[in-house]
Design a protein around this motif. Structure first.
Motif, mmCIF file in Angstrom:
data_model
loop_
_atom_site.group_PDB
_atom_site.id
_atom_site.type_symbol
_atom_site.label_atom_id
_atom_site.label_comp_id
_atom_site.label_asym_id
_atom_site.label_seq_id
_atom_site.Cartn_x
_atom_site.Cartn_y
_atom_site.Cartn_z
ATOM 1 N N GLY A 26 0.693 -1.289 -0.024
ATOM 2 C CA GLY A 26 -0.117 -0.078 -0.147
ATOM 3 C C GLY A 26 0.610 1.156 0.072
ATOM 4 O O GLY A 26 0.246 2.165 0.139
ATOM 5 N N GLN A 27 2.152 1.141 -0.215
ATOM 6 C CA GLN A 27 3.005 2.421 -0.546
ATOM 7 C C GLN A 27 4.012 2.226 -1.706
ATOM 8 O O GLN A 27 3.978 1.150 -2.256
ATOM 9 C CB GLN A 27 3.963 2.491 0.760
ATOM 10 C CG GLN A 27 3.203 2.632 2.124
ATOM 11 C CD GLN A 27 3.914 3.179 3.400
ATOM 12 O OE1 GLN A 27 4.974 3.861 3.294
ATOM 13 N NE2 GLN A 27 3.915 2.606 4.411
ATOM 14 N N VAL A 28 4.137 3.480 -2.155
ATOM 15 C CA VAL A 28 5.214 3.382 -3.237
ATOM 16 C C VAL A 28 6.548 3.664 -2.824
ATOM 17 O O VAL A 28 6.725 4.982 -2.048
ATOM 18 C CB VAL A 28 4.554 4.585 -4.473
ATOM 19 C CG1 VAL A 28 5.888 4.710 -5.349
ATOM 20 C CG2 VAL A 28 3.373 4.295 -4.935
ATOM 21 N N THR A 29 7.476 2.852 -3.139
ATOM 22 C CA THR A 29 8.883 3.068 -2.432
ATOM 23 C C THR A 29 9.813 3.307 -3.743
ATOM 24 O O THR A 29 9.948 2.563 -4.520
ATOM 25 C CB THR A 29 9.346 1.871 -1.708
ATOM 26 O OG1 THR A 29 8.650 1.552 -0.640
ATOM 27 C CG2 THR A 29 10.987 2.353 -1.314
ATOM 28 N N ARG A 188 -1.345 1.111 -5.469
ATOM 29 C CA ARG A 188 -1.223 1.373 -4.014
ATOM 30 C C ARG A 188 -2.770 1.426 -3.300
ATOM 31 O O ARG A 188 -2.395 0.756 -2.025
ATOM 32 C CB ARG A 188 -0.727 2.718 -3.981
ATOM 33 C CG ARG A 188 -0.504 3.315 -2.455
ATOM 34 C CD ARG A 188 0.315 4.633 -2.527
ATOM 35 N NE ARG A 188 -0.279 5.566 -3.394
ATOM 36 C CZ ARG A 188 0.398 6.990 -4.038
ATOM 37 N NH1 ARG A 188 1.571 7.262 -3.356
ATOM 38 N NH2 ARG A 188 -0.137 7.780 -4.353
ATOM 39 N N ASP A 189 -3.650 1.860 -3.515
ATOM 40 C CA ASP A 189 -4.809 1.825 -2.970
ATOM 41 C C ASP A 189 -5.401 0.422 -2.792
ATOM 42 O O ASP A 189 -5.981 0.048 -1.802
ATOM 43 C CB ASP A 189 -5.833 2.392 -3.609
ATOM 44 C CG ASP A 189 -5.555 4.291 -3.827
ATOM 45 O OD1 ASP A 189 -4.770 4.472 -2.852
ATOM 46 O OD2 ASP A 189 -6.149 4.908 -4.533
ATOM 47 N N ALA A 193 2.430 -3.551 -2.945
ATOM 48 C CA ALA A 193 3.681 -2.774 -2.597
ATOM 49 C C ALA A 193 4.400 -2.397 -4.038
ATOM 50 O O ALA A 193 4.608 -3.229 -4.843
ATOM 51 C CB ALA A 193 4.700 -3.778 -2.049
ATOM 52 N N ALA A 208 5.976 9.052 -4.645
ATOM 53 C CA ALA A 208 6.604 8.208 -3.628
ATOM 54 C C ALA A 208 6.038 8.759 -2.308
ATOM 55 O O ALA A 208 5.931 9.628 -2.094
ATOM 56 C CB ALA A 208 8.200 8.251 -3.831
ATOM 57 N N ASP A 209 5.901 7.528 -1.500
ATOM 58 C CA ASP A 209 5.759 7.582 -0.070
ATOM 59 C C ASP A 209 7.054 7.767 0.744
ATOM 60 O O ASP A 209 7.360 8.380 1.428
ATOM 61 C CB ASP A 209 4.787 6.535 0.591
ATOM 62 C CG ASP A 209 3.335 6.533 -0.256
ATOM 63 O OD1 ASP A 209 2.632 7.438 0.075
ATOM 64 O OD2 ASP A 209 3.170 5.656 -0.923
ATOM 65 N N ARG A 210 7.846 6.946 0.171
ATOM 66 C CA ARG A 210 9.077 6.422 0.697
ATOM 67 C C ARG A 210 10.304 6.468 -0.292
ATOM 68 O O ARG A 210 9.948 6.160 -1.417
ATOM 69 C CB ARG A 210 9.410 5.253 1.658
ATOM 70 C CG ARG A 210 8.251 5.017 2.611
ATOM 71 C CD ARG A 210 8.095 3.694 3.211
ATOM 72 N NE ARG A 210 9.141 3.110 3.711
ATOM 73 C CZ ARG A 210 10.016 2.305 3.280
ATOM 74 N NH1 ARG A 210 9.799 1.887 2.069
ATOM 75 N NH2 ARG A 210 10.966 1.960 4.000
ATOM 76 N N ARG A 224 11.319 9.564 4.175
ATOM 77 C CA ARG A 224 9.993 9.821 3.526
ATOM 78 C C ARG A 224 10.175 10.912 2.839
ATOM 79 O O ARG A 224 10.857 11.922 2.970
ATOM 80 C CB ARG A 224 9.028 10.224 4.932
ATOM 81 C CG ARG A 224 8.691 8.913 5.823
ATOM 82 C CD ARG A 224 7.799 9.572 7.227
ATOM 83 N NE ARG A 224 6.469 9.866 6.580
ATOM 84 C CZ ARG A 224 5.857 11.172 6.357
ATOM 85 N NH1 ARG A 224 6.659 12.195 6.994
ATOM 86 N NH2 ARG A 224 4.824 11.365 6.129
#
Length: 511
Positions: A26-29, A188-189, A193, A208-210, A224
């Motif tokens: 659920g995040q974009v790295t 992501r929603d 991953a 990106a989230d991270r 972050r």
């Protein structure tokens, strides 16, 4: 998905060392780093192409034993490679579902089910307006090939748990990029991953989230996105500040090297421009403006229907690329792998390619001189490779581009045309390429640069010539050029309004 203490050695080369990094669902790295930092090696470990020398890959806290890409796919891990693998003689629909085509009986393809499936998936992924399911693989543009790879990754019996995008926008139009970004948001929603590899800072901060940064095969930091900026990321990637990427000095002379008058081809019309010795002129414009097509014509690779091209006052007859090279024109094309490099040949072979006549006697190449030449320019351009006998396919994108530049520096052309010279290379390699361009200008070479990155255009160019729909819409000096002025000329609906739009952008007036 995560890695724990992952190291990878190839013979005497340590590619990764003790890499521990997580890619939460659920995040974009974003995965960043200079070319050669280890990003591709890490991706290949995550997707089963390589096995780590030490350490492990985990999914939901459980160790994955990945012996092949098929193992990774069965675990729900996908990668969108930078270089798509397309079957040329079958249509898009069959390319997407290769290996899992619907059958009617043992042998016959169920074309009705294939049509239903591809139509539904195109609509679901938002690609129905940009991808024709009936096009053959050989007919696809670079952008469309990329979209086929994305569809392959997102379809199949096992839904994706983690998906990695490796420089996915390098060949996409603005409309296609927006469709891709919307898709990544949906992934992501849905709790997938997402690993996003790119050198483009704007994309990174938008998506990106991270951000995880690799340097020399190690984790330099994980931050972050909301808590960092471009300056910190550059410091993490290269270990130093790049306070000024651009090193341009005013070294242009009054001597006109290139003089293009009213040139018309199948793709461009009535083009006139000049480039002087020691001058860097940028061709700006949106995708499809005709910039690359003009470059090919000037390099003898597209017929000129009318008009003249003169070099150092002599009108040229550019019947083929050999004539252009002999006249003193060099071209580093946009698609370096497809159009410029022999990937299975060595750095030495690729560097000496256009200089063989002066390196030969009685049609035999003087190998010692050829090696000395290749080594000289590999050293000068700081090509990172074990030796000049390394195959070009083994090099990073930035080092491949340096080999293309080394070829032309060794030839010493009067005019060098650089089409998207920093596409797909990292921030450190960009700085080195900018220095090479500055050195060429200082040595008196006339340089014509095509770039879609406006900060690059503004940083490099003494003058900017803007194109739209195969024609020039205006010219800006270094003092006049701003992003707003360039975009105004690039998006002018017709030539009559171009000057007004550029003037408005420069003065900040509203219409």
């Amino acid at each position: 998905m995560s890695t724990e203490g992952v190291s990878k050695r190839f013979g005497s080369v340590q590619a990764l060392t003790d890499v521990t990094v997580s890619f939460p669902p659920g995040q974009v790295t974003a995965l960043m780093g200079e070319n050669g930092a280890g990003k591709s090696t890490l991706l290949r470990i995550l997707t089963g192409d390589h096995r780590p020398t030490e350490g492990r890959v985990l999914l939901d806290g459980q160790t994955l034993d990945l012996h092949s890409p098929q193992d990774a796919r069965r675990a729900g891990i996908r990668i969108i490679p930078q270089e798509p693998e397309i079957i040329p003689h079958v249509p898009v629909a069959e390319n997407v579902y290769a290996g899992s085509l619907p059958r009617a009986g043992l042998r016959r393809l169920d074309r009705a089910e294939l049509r239903r499936r591809i139509t539904a998936d195109l609509a679901r992924l938002g690609f129905d307006k940009v991808l024709d399911p009936d096009l053959l693989g050989s007919e696809l543009t670079a952008a469309q090939r990329q979209l086929v790879e994305i569809m392959r990754a997102l379809t199949g019996a096992v839904p994706p748990r983690a998906i990695a995008f490796d420089e996915p926008t390098s060949s996409l139009s603005e409309h296609e990029v927006e469709a891709l970004f919307a898709l990544i948001g949906r992934l992501r929603d849905e709790g997938i991953a997402v690993v996003y590899v790119s050198h483009r800072m704007k994309e990174i901060f938008r998506l990106a989230d991270r951000i995880a940064v690799l340097r020399d095969g190690r984790v330099a930091g994980v931050v972050r996105a909301a808590d960092t900026d471009e300056g910190e990321l550059v410091r993490l990637m290269v270990g130093r500040d790049l306070s000024s990427l651009f090193v341009r000095q005013q070294v242009a002379t009054d001597r006109v090297v290139l003089d293009v008058r009213d040139v018309t081809t199948d793709d461009v019309r009535d083009i006139s421009l000049t480039v002087r010795a020691g001058e860097v002129v940028a061709l700006a414009g949106l995708i499809g403006a005709g910039r690359s097509e003009l470059a090919l014509a000037l390099a003898g690779d597209a017929p000129i229907r009318s008009g003249t091209v003169a070099l150092n006052g002599r009108v040229l007859r550019l019947k083929d690329p050999r004539a252009a090279i002999a006249a003193g024109i060099g071209l580093a094309p946009e698609e370096r792998k497809a159009q410029a490099l022999f990937l299975q040949r060595t750095i030495r072979d690729n560097t000496s390619l256009v200089s063989l006549r002066r390196l030969s006697r009685w049609r035999f190449v003087k190998r010692r001189q050829e090696k000395d030449l290749a080594q000289e320019y590999a050293d000068r351009l700081r090509v990172r490779a074990p030796s000049i006998e390394a195959e070009v396919r083994t090099l990073s994108g930035g080092n491949q581009q340096k080999v293309v530049l080394a070829r032309w520096l060794a030839r010493k052309p009067d005019l060098l045309i650089l089409d998207e010279p920093t596409r797909g290379v990292d921030i450190g390699a960009k700085a080195e390429i900018y220095q090479i361009i500055a050195d060429l200008a200082r040595e008196g070479t006339a340089v014509l640069v095509i770039s879609s990155e406006l900060p690059e255009v503004l940083g490099l160019a003494d003058r900017v010539v803007v194109m739209q729909n195969g024609r020039t819409t205006g010219e800006l000096t270094r003092d006049q050029a701003t992003e707003e002025a360039i975009l105004a000329l690039a998006m002018a609906d017709d030539l009559a309004t171009a000057d007004d739009l550029a003037s408005t952008a420069q003065t900040g007036e509203t219409r």
